[in-house]
Scaffold this active site. Structure first.
Site, PDB file in Angstrom:
ATOM      1  N   CYS A 187      -7.084   4.590  -2.345  1.00 47.81           N
ATOM      2  CA  CYS A 187      -7.074   2.758  -3.334  1.00 47.81           C
ATOM      3  C   CYS A 187      -7.748   1.639  -2.879  1.00 47.81           C
ATOM      4  O   CYS A 187      -8.389   0.661  -4.489  1.00 47.81           O
ATOM      5  CB  CYS A 187      -6.834   1.939  -1.607  1.00 47.81           C
ATOM      6  SG  CYS A 187      -7.799   2.574   0.194  1.00 47.81           S
ATOM      7  N   ASP A 230      -0.977  -0.188  -4.296  1.00 49.23           N
ATOM      8  CA  ASP A 230      -1.359  -0.053  -5.025  1.00 49.23           C
ATOM      9  C   ASP A 230      -2.290   1.637  -5.488  1.00 49.23           C
ATOM     10  O   ASP A 230      -2.931   1.615  -6.026  1.00 49.23           O
ATOM     11  CB  ASP A 230      -3.239  -0.471  -3.416  1.00 49.23           C
ATOM     12  CG  ASP A 230      -2.751   0.115  -3.138  1.00 49.23           C
ATOM     13  OD1 ASP A 230      -1.038   1.013  -2.587  1.00 49.23           O
ATOM     14  OD2 ASP A 230      -3.071   0.681  -2.031  1.00 49.23           O
ATOM     15  N   GLU A 259       0.610  -1.732  -0.373  1.00 55.61           N
ATOM     16  CA  GLU A 259      -0.200   0.242   0.582  1.00 55.61           C
ATOM     17  C   GLU A 259       0.744   1.266  -0.066  1.00 55.61           C
ATOM     18  O   GLU A 259       1.853   1.295   0.636  1.00 55.61           O
ATOM     19  CB  GLU A 259      -0.917  -0.385   1.102  1.00 55.61           C
ATOM     20  CG  GLU A 259      -1.608  -1.270   1.289  1.00 55.61           C
ATOM     21  CD  GLU A 259      -3.020  -0.899   1.928  1.00 55.61           C
ATOM     22  OE1 GLU A 259      -3.180   0.074   2.558  1.00 55.61           O
ATOM     23  OE2 GLU A 259      -4.403  -0.806   1.497  1.00 55.61           O
ATOM     24  N   ASP A 260       0.575   2.020  -0.540  1.00 55.05           N
ATOM     25  CA  ASP A 260       0.828   3.478  -0.708  1.00 55.05           C
ATOM     26  C   ASP A 260       2.456   3.952  -1.158  1.00 55.05           C
ATOM     27  O   ASP A 260       3.191   4.131   0.067  1.00 55.05           O
ATOM     28  CB  ASP A 260       0.389   4.358   0.477  1.00 55.05           C
ATOM     29  CG  ASP A 260      -1.010   4.770   0.731  1.00 55.05           C
ATOM     30  OD1 ASP A 260      -2.078   3.929  -0.061  1.00 55.05           O
ATOM     31  OD2 ASP A 260      -1.688   4.742   1.706  1.00 55.05           O
TER      32      ASP A 260
END
Length: 804
Positions: free
Chosen positions: A90, A258, A51-52
């Site tokens: 996301c 993502d 993520e991120d």
């Protein structure tokens, strides 16, 4: 096949040498490479999605990053340098990843649509790519987020999407190919919040020019690198699992993120900081290990590529292009991205990018660049920007966030301006590029049915009219003779267009749902459970089928012949029993009054039982009951085996209905309680619980050791029948006093002494044994003129408590 272990060290040295020097760039694999990527006809496939973050990976040239596991994966695979998310946040991005469709085409473009009062309802032909894999025989698993907009964030995905919604591949059948999706949460934006000093040296990080270069900002970036290092360790554990299980040599591994970093102008924006993400793809037979591939790729291409690699036909509705496998398509020229409502901040921005230029269309130019989002405001970098702005010390380009308007069009040359600072939209020399990108944008909006122009409140009403989530229609069953001898073919359908159906062949409370993709065969008596869901709708009611059972609901008489004797019984079957869910069965035993007034009917109890889902068996009223005269003393004299009658009755019911074999009960009152006790002694292999609810005249054949003795003194000759079942104990008695009145007494079994004096009317004292709400006095014998049967509800509740 060469093992990863045997070639890992040499590949790592070769690949890291290429990375340190000039990376070899591939525009795509030639046709002669296709044989090289075929691990097997149906390879395992794993997605590891962080993520991120962007390119904070050593294998992509970041010298600050500590990512040995990903670097090793890159050494054994190919680094893709031009993968773009369809959204910088996301949930919309994940909606595209799971369906292969733009979120703007399926109504999933607003971040957490449920905050707008709805879940999107994609067109009926849109399915998750994992459903297509399951239909082809793959075992699919997910660990971490779901968050597709039509699911919950950490669960609640349609049961048709995953075999294992929160786990890995280890539950699959032997030899079954698998797809496993892991989300690594440690790099999420929230991991930047806090005040702990990072391990990474803040002085070593590079701060993009659109942030103020201050110790506070550097500390946030250093914390990001710490989180990336932790994420790399998690990725390494997944890769090690593959090797421990002996499946690494048959598994294709994708690693990507993502969306971009959890910083302003990156995450949630369509600038490259929000949508340009890294990808590593390792194939066991990879001939181009350690190289880079600069093909332009979109998130919507990844599901199509997985299906192509798995040998599954890519559906025509899918908007992505497979870039590997037998269905590979030519490289795309453009990628597209969108930004809409993010949490409480609404906007509409669209982007088009080729390998060099980025076009951005701002549909709400009067909306400021930087709208306040409460969650993002927790970030120290955001607070630092607020502070410097208030002090008048936030200089361009870092002051971008506080500009009150946006231009309608933005155009950037990412080759010379990778941070997208210099807007070229008004440069006359760039007019041909601007016109080409503008036209591509409008064509994409029309071609894909971009729903961004529809106000969200209208979108919500379209999907959930009146703010109420529609429910999927429950599946219906059709059965036919199967191809195999004695088997039954089962077909399922739902009246809701676009619904997916899941079914299970086990009776557990948490079944393993299978994806229904066509008729299947079962053996007679098999329980088939089914449910249906249209994405965005609530899941249907669960329905069941007991294959081959043909009974009917309602009240009917059944004649059973056993031991040369016929008896007629009343069978009451609830409608719910016909839906196939195994129903509990209870045999209700009558009693006979001492004064010969007749047989106590169980009509009230049978009806109550049916209303609560029980199949009930009882006598039909006069002259055809299970009574004490046959079940106790006289039964032995006549050599009539009432226990066998009970077994035969259960078998007769089971021949027509699906009964829960673990929930077969017997209960009785007065003389009928004696039969219940006898079943306890002689048929407890069949019955799950026994609950005699009143005394017996003939408890002479069985004295179960766990019946709890309780002393009760009364003025009758009736023996008291105490009993104990688990934690439920009581004692009861039916008797006649010298005035001819029948009395029913019931009390908890512990420390009870009830004294009933002789005499008539007011002289009879029943207070010590009173039960609130129960009329103990039965004037005129067994039949109470005030109701169909004395204390029906109360006695049934006693039974159900005991049975449970």
């Amino acid at each position: 096949m060469v093992s990863f272990r045997s070639r890992r060290a040499s590949l790592a040295r070769l690949a890291l040498g290429l990375i340190a020097a000039v990376p070899l760039a591939l525009s795509g694999c030639g046709d002669d490479d296709e044989a090289d990527i075929a691990v097997s006809a149906r390879p395992n496939i794993v997605w590891i999605v962080a993520e991120d973050m962007n390119f904070e990976i050593g294998a992509f040239g970041d010298s600050v990053a500590t990512t040995p596991h990903l670097d090793r994966l890159a050494a054994e695979g190919v680094r893709y340098t031009n993968l773009f998310a369809t959204s910088g946040v996301c949930a919309p991005a994940r909606a595209a990843l799971i369906t292969g469709m733009y979120a703007t085409s399926i109504g999933a473009h607003h971040m957490r649509s449920i905050d707008g009062g709805y879940k999107p309802v994609p067109p009926p032909d849109v399915k998750t790519f994992t459903e297509h894999l399951r239909a082809a025989g793959y075992y699919t698993s997910n660990r971490g987020k779901t968050d597709y907009q039509f699911s919950d964030v950490f669960g609640g995905a349609p049961p048709t999407n995953w075999d294992e919604p929160n786990g890995d591949w280890r539950g699959r059948a032997p030899g079954q190919p698998f797809f496993a999706y892991f989300t690594l949460l440690v790099t999420h934006e929230i991991g930047l919040f806090g005040e702990d000093d990072p391990v990474t040296d803040p002085g070593s990080v590079e701060v993009p020019p659109y942030y103020p270069d201050t110790p506070v900002v550097r500390r946030d970036f250093a914390r990001l690198y710490d989180n990336v290092a932790s994420m790399d360790e998690e990725a390494g554990r997944i890769l090690e699992m593959l090797e421990q299980d002996g499946v690494a040599d048959d598994t294709i591994v994708f690693f990507f993120t993502d969306n971009g970093r959890g910083f302003p102008r990156d995450k949630r924006w369509v600038y490259d900081g929000g949508i340009h993400v890294p990808m590593i793809l390792r194939r066991p037979t990879e001939r181009n290990a350690g190289t880079t591939d600069d093909r332009l790729l979109s998130f919507i291409d990844l599901p199509a590529t997985v299906l192509s690699l798995a040998g599954v036909e890519v559906p025509g509705a899918m908007q992505g292009r497979p870039f590997l496998g037998p269905q590979r398509q030519p490289e795309r020229d453009l990628v597209f991205a969108a930004a809409d409502r993010h949490d409480e901040a609404s906007d509409r921005i669209r982007a088009v990018r080729d390998k060099r230029y980025k076009y951005i269309r701002n549909y709400q130019p009067d909306t400021p660049y930087g709208q306040s989002i409460e969650f993002r405001n927790n970030l120290a970098t955001m607070q630092e920007m607020f502070r410097l702005h208030d002090e008048g010390r936030l200089d361009p380009p870092a002051e971008w966030y506080f500009r009150s308007t946006k231009p309608v069009e933005e155009l950037y040359d990412t080759e010379v301006d990778p941070y997208e600072i210099d807007n070229l939209a008004n440069d006359p020399a760039m007019e041909p590029v601007l016109a080409r990108m503008r036209e591509a944008h409008f064509d994409w909006v029309a071609r894909t049915g971009d729903l961004g122009a529809v106000p969200e409140r209208e979108l919500a009403e379209r999907y959930w009219p009146g703010g109420v989530q529609p429910q999927t229609a429950a599946p219906t069953f059709e059965t036919a003779k199967g191809a195999s001898e004695g088997s039954i073919e089962v077909s399922l359908s739902s009246a809701t267009e676009g619904a997916s159906i899941a079914y299970a062949l086990d009776g557990s409370t948490d079944p393993s749902w299978r994806l229904y993709d066509g008729p299947f065969e079962v053996d007679p008596g098999m329980i088939v459970r089914a449910t249906a869901v249209r994405y965005g709708y609530s899941i249907s009611d669960e329905v069941s089928l007991c294959a081959g059972k043909s009974g009917v609901a309602g009240r009917r008489s059944v004649t059973i012949e056993s031991n040369g004797l016929q008896r007629t019984f009343e069978l009451v079957v609830p409608d719910s029993a016909l839906r196939g869910q195994p129903a509990p069965l209870v045999l209700l035993y009558h009693g006979v009054l001492a004064d010969g007034d007749g047989i106590l009917t169980l009509t009230g109890m049978a009806e109550k039982g049916a209303a609560e889902g029980f199949i009930t068996v009882a006598g039909d009223g006069v002259g055809a009951s299970w009574n004490a005269g046959l079940c106790c003393g006289e039964a032995m004299a006549r050599e009539v085996d009432d226990v066998q009658f009970a077994r035969d009755m259960v078998a007769a019911v089971e021949a027509e209905y699906c009964i829960d074999v673990d929930r077969i009960y017997a209960t009785g009152f007065s003389n009928g309680a004696a039969m219940t006790f006898r079943l306890y002694c002689e048929a407890n292999d069949l019955f799950a619980a026994f609950a005699p609810v009143a005394g017996s005249l003939a408890l002479t054949r069985c004295e179960p050791s766990d019946f709890k003795p309780v002393e009760i003194v009364n003025n009758t000759d009736d023996p008291v029948v105490p009993f104990s079942l688990g934690n439920f104990s009581f004692v009861s008695s039916v008797g006649t006093n010298d005035c001819g009145d029948e009395r029913f007494f019931e009390e908890p079994a512990e420390n009870v002494t009830c004294e009933v004096a002789g005499g008539c009317g007011e002289e009879v004292r029943t207070a010590l044994c009173a039960v609130e709400g129960l009329d103990h006095h039965w004037p005129g014998g067994a039949r109470n003129p005030e109701g169909p049967f004395f204390a029906t509800d109360y006695i049934w509740d006693i039974f159900v408590d005991a049975a449970d």
